[in-house]
Design an enzyme around this catalytic site. Structure first.
Site, PDB file in Angstrom:
ATOM      1  N   SER A  15      -9.553   1.703   2.989  1.00 57.45           N
ATOM      2  CA  SER A  15      -8.659   2.456   2.124  1.00 57.45           C
ATOM      3  C   SER A  15      -7.634   1.601   1.382  1.00 57.45           C
ATOM      4  O   SER A  15      -6.912   2.092   0.530  1.00 57.45           O
ATOM      5  CB  SER A  15      -7.897   3.482   2.975  1.00 57.45           C
ATOM      6  OG  SER A  15      -7.118   2.831   3.967  1.00 57.45           O
ATOM      7  N   LYS A  53       0.853  -1.185   0.000  1.00 56.58           N
ATOM      8  CA  LYS A  53       0.000   0.000   0.000  1.00 56.58           C
ATOM      9  C   LYS A  53       0.890   1.236   0.000  1.00 56.58           C
ATOM     10  O   LYS A  53       1.952   1.252   0.633  1.00 56.58           O
ATOM     11  CB  LYS A  53      -0.896  -0.031   1.243  1.00 56.58           C
ATOM     12  CG  LYS A  53      -1.954   1.056   1.329  1.00 56.58           C
ATOM     13  CD  LYS A  53      -2.830   0.815   2.559  1.00 56.58           C
ATOM     14  CE  LYS A  53      -3.955   1.822   2.687  1.00 56.58           C
ATOM     15  NZ  LYS A  53      -4.827   1.540   3.854  1.00 56.58           N
ATOM     16  N   SER A  89     -10.077  -0.989   7.000  1.00 52.34           N
ATOM     17  CA  SER A  89      -9.450  -0.709   5.709  1.00 52.34           C
ATOM     18  C   SER A  89      -8.776  -1.883   5.021  1.00 52.34           C
ATOM     19  O   SER A  89      -8.408  -1.781   3.854  1.00 52.34           O
ATOM     20  CB  SER A  89      -8.435   0.431   5.855  1.00 52.34           C
ATOM     21  OG  SER A  89      -9.096   1.648   6.110  1.00 52.34           O
TER      22      SER A  89
END
Length: 567
Positions: free
Chosen positions: A216, A146, A240
């Site tokens: 996210s 990420k 997330s």
């Protein structure tokens, strides 16, 4: 089972209740990018079970396209010498370049860096076969990070124009561990800007690119669902990794808070940020968990938990007719759209058929005061970008502005909010003791598909897409796994299994049994060719630092270890 029940009925004990203040250590010097002319020297390997005993038999693996291999399957072939890391990387990059245009999972790719890592991994695996000493299980596996995790000399932007041009000054603890284990970094995956939201609107869900992959960690989940890489790392501050796993049909682990280092990661809220291993199956995520859940001297909270199990976290179900006999699963009330309710009810029946007892429970309410603490922590980091407020996505400007303004909250009030967090942890643990639970079973999402921009401006702290906040406030470990697809939208749906803090191994064991009976993770979306557009970037000199992220105030000034206390 009797001894387990006895332990469960005992009063919980404090697993570490003191606040860790100022846990950041003195900055280390950040090395220049490694030379790819010669392999790195490798530290002595940690304790690992021999891959032949831990991984599937290479002879039963039938996939012909390496990109379609699961992480444990690919690892088996790599360790057996039947697949070279460069071949696996070739296949993953080729699939990415053919299909990622419509999905947009990657923000950047690093082919030069990746091929150098693949060649080193190939040499390491060959030497391990010659010496009879196993290499780490993830050696040679391509991985997506990420866009919050620093890698020295590579861009780090949190998918935001605010950090355009930012170059990491050093390695995050996560990448240091993975690199030491021989993993191959393919690239950074998109995040909802600074991990604030639940949509990741720049990414399309591989099952339907008009739909959101969740957030996210939406880019990390999309990479996995599309079969662009076998492993990915995300973060979870308010669902997330769990929400994207549920809606993309992949698996994730949100470990106990502090179980995995967050050093060198761009934060959202320090006391809720959890690093999350993500894989196509729960076994894949567990494979990487064994590498990441080790002590990091730069993040002292990681020393408070139990050691990684001998041989690593489990990868296989025990199987048999009733592998969950004696397991008690708490079932809080939930309201779902009819197609998702059907899938959830079917999952409950499967759990019963495996021997689990289903116990109706009511989760303790999360204190509303904690939202204020979340906003204060967010503002403490984002105040450094106050002169760049116009570079945030328009829907993010109000929440960032509110967060920065919240710094006027008195320190004593903030500490009282931390007291509320500890009280919630006690209430959560008491639920398990009073109802004699092994885990709670909760839907992975409340939404049956969402358009890519449907939840723009919604923060992960709001919990609107699913029942997720309980796990971040309690610090409890949670696994998420897919159980099927909606009859109305065709979109995947998953479930969460949560335990008490530090019971990561146990919740993985339970999840593996359920996933063995519901192997929805094997479903592959039909992708339409669409050439990828992510830039391919080379490593350069690291940024000045001092933090690996090359930003200010990324290191947590306060870390609160989760407790197992009930009174």
């Amino acid at each position: 089972m009797g001894s387990a029940l006895s332990r469960r009925r005992m009063l919980g004990s404090l697993a570490g209740g003191a606040l860790l203040l100022g846990t950041a250590t003195a900055p280390r010097s950040h090395a220049a990018p490694r030379s790819h002319a010669a392999p790195r020297s490798h530290a002595a390997p940690r304790s690992h079970a021999a891959p032949g005993r831990r991984l599937p038999d290479p002879g039963i693996i039938t996939a012909t396209d390496p990109a379609l291999l699961s992480a444990v399957e690919a690892a088996s072939l790599l360790h057996a010498g039947q697949l070279h890391p460069r071949e696996l990387l070739d296949a993953c990059l080729a699939r990415t370049r053919e299909f990622d245009g419509a999905i947009g999972a990657w923000i950047r790719l690093y082919p030069e860096f990746a091929y150098a890592g693949a060649d080193e991994a190939g040499e390491r695996l060959a030497q391990a076969r010659n010496d009879g000493t196993p290499a780490p299980d993830v050696c040679g596996l391509p991985i997506a990070l990420k866009d919050l995790f620093a890698v020295s000399g590579l861009p780090l932007t949190a998918s935001s124009r605010v950090l355009e041009g930012n170059i990491a000054a050093g390695n995050s603890g996560v990448w240091s561990k993975l690199e030491d284990a021989g993993a191959v970094l393919m690239g950074h995956a998109h995040t909802d800007e600074f991990a604030i939201g639940v949509a990741t609107p720049q990414v399309g869900n591989p099952w339907n690119t008009d739909m959101s992959p969740g957030g996210s960690s939406g880019g990390s989940a999309a990479v996995l669902a599309a079969r662009f890489a076998p492993l990915a790392v995300g973060s979870d501050t308010g669902g997330s990794v769990r929400l994207p796993a549920s809606v993309c049909g992949i698996s994730s682990i949100k470990p106990t808070y502090g179980r995995i280092t967050s050093h060198g990661m761009i934060p959202l809220t320090w006391t809720r940020d959890h690093v999350g291993p993500m894989g196509r199956s729960l076994a894949d995520a567990s494979l990487m968990m064994s590498i990441l859940a080790t002590v990091d001297a730069d993040d002292p909270i990681t020393a408070l938990g139990p050691p990684v199990p001998a041989g690593g976290y489990p990868l296989t179900a025990k199987g048999g007719s009733t592998p969950l006999a004696g397991v008690r699963l708490g079932l809080p009330p939930s309201e779902l759209p009819p197609p998702l309710q059907t899938l959830f009810d079917d999952t409950i029946q499967v759990a019963r058929s495996l021997g689990a007892q289903i116990v109706p429970v009511v989760m303790p309410p999360t204190p509303t005061s904690l939202v204020t603490g979340d906003v204060v922590e967010m503002g403490s980091y984002h105040r450094q970008f106050a002169d760049r407020i116009g570079l945030y996505r328009p829907e993010r400007v109000p929440s960032v502005g509110t967060a920065v303004a919240s710094l006027a909250v008195p320190v004593v009030d903030y500490l009282m909010l931390e007291r509320d967090r500890l009280r919630y942890q006690v209430d959560y643990n008491r639920l398990f003791v009073d109802s004699d639970l092994d885990a709670v079973l909760i839907p992975g999402t409340r939404v049956d598909g969402a358009q890519r921009e449907e939840f723009l401006g919604v923060s992960v702290t709001e919990g609107v897409m699913g029942d997720v906040k309980w796990a971040n406030y309690s610090g409890a470990p949670v696994v998420t796994l897919p159980v099927g697809r909606s009859s109305a939208t065709g979109m995947p749906f998953g479930v969460q299994l949560g335990a008490r803090p530090w019971q990561d191994e146990r919740i993985i064991e339970i999840g593996l049994e359920l996933q063995e009976a519901l192997p929805a993770w094997r479903d592959v979306p039909d992708l339409v060719p669409s050439a990828g557009t992510a830039p391919e970037v080379a490593q350069v000199a690291p940024g000045p630092g001092p933090d690996p992220t090359n930003t200010l105030d990324a290191a947590a000034p306060l870390r609160t270890p989760p407790m197992n206390a009930i009174r």
